[in-house]
Every structure is written in structure tokens, then in C-alpha cells.
Design an enzyme around this catalytic site. Structure first.
Site, mmCIF file in Angstrom:
data_model
loop_
_atom_site.group_PDB
_atom_site.id
_atom_site.type_symbol
_atom_site.label_atom_id
_atom_site.label_comp_id
_atom_site.label_asym_id
_atom_site.label_seq_id
_atom_site.Cartn_x
_atom_site.Cartn_y
_atom_site.Cartn_z
ATOM 1 N N ASP A 97 0.792 -1.232 0.000
ATOM 2 C CA ASP A 97 0.000 0.000 0.000
ATOM 3 C C ASP A 97 0.823 1.280 0.000
ATOM 4 O O ASP A 97 1.977 1.307 0.436
ATOM 5 C CB ASP A 97 -0.965 0.014 1.198
ATOM 6 N N GLU A 117 -0.834 -1.898 5.115
ATOM 7 C CA GLU A 117 0.026 -1.954 6.299
ATOM 8 C C GLU A 117 -0.031 -0.645 7.063
ATOM 9 O O GLU A 117 0.142 -0.616 8.267
ATOM 10 C CB GLU A 117 1.481 -2.258 5.886
HETATM 11 ZN ZN LIG Z 1 5.106 3.690 6.456
HETATM 12 ZN ZN LIG Z 2 6.397 0.929 5.601
#
Ligand SMILES: [Zn+2]
Ligand SMILES: [Zn+2]
Length: 396
Positions: free
Chosen positions: A79, A137
Site C-alpha cells: 500500500d 500496512e
Molecule cells: Zn510507512
Molecule cells: Zn512501511
């Protein structure tokens, strides 16, 4: 087994092309449709069995070795962030307001390079490699949970059952050539808390007819400071911060309620246990002593990332054999940043290592999450070579 360093060097054009393509087309957490699509297509082209939609937009590939053995999961996050890119790079983001400012474009490209190398050598593996391309994440994005936990809920650690995990991060706080592989804590565990005190409102001039939630909140804030100062061993790290206090509207009214918000950060599981126990006791008993009702909740944002001794020793051995000219840093390199790989490492023994990626001479030394963040792509070679070697060594 193989010289994955040489192979990663030969594959660099492939890795770099992918990385730049991902960089030009960044996607926020749980919207990694294009990125995940390319990942799935690349894996399928190699002949790797692919499962899509694991944790919403996550993609999983399975490489089965020639002989039976354990299954090792390799995690790569995909991401990007809601940041407007200001690098001026020719491969700058084409999605306004979205940027790969943490290096996850590099991680995804490393993952596909590792897939290529390990798939080519599957005859030499005793066990399986589960390639885990994780969405979201970077955190909540308004979601209840991040990508790592979502993939666990969707069964990524089962069928075949995962026994060990490896993950990495390109690290721009350190120069190219620096590698950190250390046992124990790497990233902090974070919790957030909310507390709502309810007393009895009334006139500011008649406090005896009220139950004042502000005084209760003040006592509570003070008492909470004793957790780190009086309950946590002085050589262990811990933070308990009340970061928001809301109560009252005017000068002559004792309000009915007071609300507190805050965060707790710990590395050590024993410390975390102690802190949460004391937190519960202090909140409950202070409220009771002051005559207030209390509702409170602590919510785990991420567990600490804790590296397992055995897996870390194996990765270290792999690194020293692969990169004899690099001085591997084995000092505990701890950051207060949170990383949701902590959830998987809580369930399976793992090692999370860092690959220095800054290059001041090329102006590639901005911090992660900065609009000018970019890294030296040579780090992709080291990352891919070390990940493939460490995984293969664990399946010897
Ligand atoms: Zn980051
Ligand atoms: Zn990262």
C-alpha cells in the site's frame, strides 16, 4: 545452494521496472486492485498457484518444494500513503494525492523477484514458500483493522500451516550497505485507550451537591503516571500518554461527564501485561474512589514486532555468507513506529529485517512518509537476494 546475489543483480531490470510502475500507480490500503492484479499475473505467469482476495485485496502465492517440509511465509506490503509526491522523479506518482512514500513499491517488486528466484529453484527446497502480498500496512484508513490481521482472519497462516515468517523493510534512515538483523523487539506495540467518567452535574458554586468528573479525571491522569515510574522496571521501555481531555462547557457548571483518550507503547510482553493490569486497576479504583461511574476500553493497534532468536540466527548466518563484505548490524535497532507484521510474528516465529536504502549523494535520504521520499534502487538487489537466500536456507 545458489548465488541469489548474482541472480538478483541479473534480475535488477525486472525488479526496477516493476518498482517504478508501482511507484507511478500508487494505491491506498485495501484499494490495491491494480497492484494486486499485477502481482497475481506475474505469479501465475511463473506457474505459481495464486489465491486472490485474502484480506480484501491481498494476494498469496504458494511455491511447493520438491520434498516435504515446513511452510515459510514471506510478507511484502503493497500500500501507498495519502501524500502528494514532490520528488520530481521521472517515475513520479500519476495518482494525485497518493504516493509510495514508505517504500512498499520496492517491497512488492522485491517479492516478485524473490518469487521468480525461488520458483526456479523449487527442486532444491524441502518445504513450501508462501508469498504473502499484504494490503493496508499503513494503518486504519478508517478500517477496523489493517491488512495483516485481515489476512490472518482469512486464513493465510493455514493450508498449509505456516511455521515461520520473514519480512523486510527498506530503511531510509540508514545508508545503502547497512543491514540490521537483530533478535528481540524491533517495533513498538501500540494500544489506544478511551475512558469516559460519569459523575453528577450541578452548580459550580455547590460542588457538594455534585460528583465532579473533572476532579476524578485529574486524579486519574496523575495516578496513571505512576505506571511507568513505579510499576515498569527502569531499564524497560514504556509510554503511557493521556493525549486528550474533554469536559465541561462553561465557568459555573460542573459537568456530568469527562472523556480521556491516550496511547500505551511497549516492547516487552511482560511489561505490556503489567501495564494493562495496572491501567485497569487505576482507572477502575480512581473512578470508584471519586464516586464516578466509568466506562473504558483499551484497543490493540499493533503488537510489538518481536524477532525470534532461532529464525534471526538463521537469517544472520545467511546474510554473512551472502554478503561477506557488508558489516551486518546486530544491535537492537528499535523504533517507536508500529508495524502490523507484529500480528503474524505473534503467531509464528519470525524475523523482520531492515535494508539501508538512503544515498545522500543522490539526494535519496528523505525520511519515510516525506513528500520527497525516494530510495536508492540498489537496495532492491540486496533485499531480494537476502530474502531468497534466508528463505531457502530455512528450508534446507
Ligand atoms: Zn510507512
Ligand atoms: Zn512501511
Amino acid at each position: 545452494m545458489n548465488n541469489f546475489l548474482q541472480q538478483a543483480q541479473e534480475l535488477f531490470p525486472y525488479t526496477q521496472t516493476l518498482r517504478r510502475d508501482f511507484h507511478m500507480h500508487p494505491e491506498l490500503g485495501f484499494t490495491e486492485i491494480r497492484t494486486g492484479g499485477i502481482v497475481a499475473k506475474e505469479l501465475e505467469t511463473l506457474g505459481i498457484e495464486v489465491t486472490k482476495g485474502v484480506g480484501k485485496t491481498g494476494v498469496v502465492g504458494l511455491i511447493e518444494g520438491a520434498r516435504p517440509g515446513p511452510t515459510i511465509l514471506l510478507r511484502f506490503d503493497m500500500d501507498a500513503l495519502p501524500i502528494t509526491e514532490d520528488t520530481g522523479a521521472e517515475y513520479s506518482s500519476t495518482n494525485p494525492g497518493i504516493m509510495h512514500a514508505c517504500g512498499h513499491d520496492g517491497h512488492t517488486a522485491i517479492g516478485l523477484t524473490v518469487a521468480k528466484m525461488l520458483h526456479a529453484h523449487r527442486e532444491e527446497l524441502s518445504g513450501n514458500i508462501k508469498l504473502c502480498f499484504q494490503p493496508s500496512e499503513e494503518g486504519f484508513n478508517g478500517e477496523e483493522m489493517g491488512g495483516n490481521l485481515m489476512m490472518i482472519r482469512d486464513g493465510v497462516l493455514e493450508g498449509p500451516k505456516v511455521e515461520k515468517s520473514l519480512s523486510l523493510h527498506l530503511w531510509n534512515d540508514k545508508p545503502l550497505g547497512w543491514i540490521n538483523i537483530s533478535k528481540g523487539p524491533v517495533m513498538a506495540g501500540a494500544e489506544l485507550f478511551t475512558i469516559k467518567l460519569t459523575g453528577k452535574g450541578g452548580h459550580g458554586a455547590a460542588p457538594d451537591t455534585t460528583i465532579d468528573p473533572i476532579v476524578a479525571a485529574a486524579q486519574m491522569i496523575t495516578a496513571l503516571q505512576t505506571i511507568t515510574s513505579r510499576n515498569v522496571p527502569p531499564l524497560k521501555s514504556c509510554v503511557v500518554s493521556v493525549t486528550s481531555v474533554h469536559s465541561g462547557t462553561t465557568f459555573n457548571v460542573i459537568p456530568q461527564t469527562a472523556e480521556l483518550l491516550g496511547t500505551i507503547r511497549t516492547f516487552d510482553l511482560e511489561v505490556r501485561k503489567t501495564v494493562l493490569e495496572r491501567f485497569n486497576q487505576i482507572v477502575r479504583s480512581t473512578a470508584e474512589a471519586m464516586g464516578c461511574a466509568v466506562e473504558f476500553e483499551t484497543k490493540r493497534v499493533t503488537p510489538a514486532v518481536l524477532n525470534n532468536d532461532g529464525v534471526t540466527a538463521s537469517v544472520l548466518e545467511s546474510a554473512r555468507a551472502l554478503l561477506p563484505n557488508i558489516q551486518v548490524d546486530t544491535e537492537n535497532y528499535i523504533t517507536m513506529g508500529a508495524e502490523d507484521m507484529g500480528f503474524m510474528q505473534e503467531k509464528v516465529d519470525g524475523c523482520y529485517f531492515m535494508i539501508g536504502s538512503a544515498n545522500a549523494e543522490k539526494n535519496l535520504n528523505y525520511n519515510h512518509h516525506h513528500p520527497k521520499f525516494d530510495f536508492d534502487e540498489q537496495a532492491l538487489i540486496t533485499g531480494a537476494a537476502l530474502m531468497a537466500t534466508a528463505a531457502a536456507d530455512l528450508l534446507k
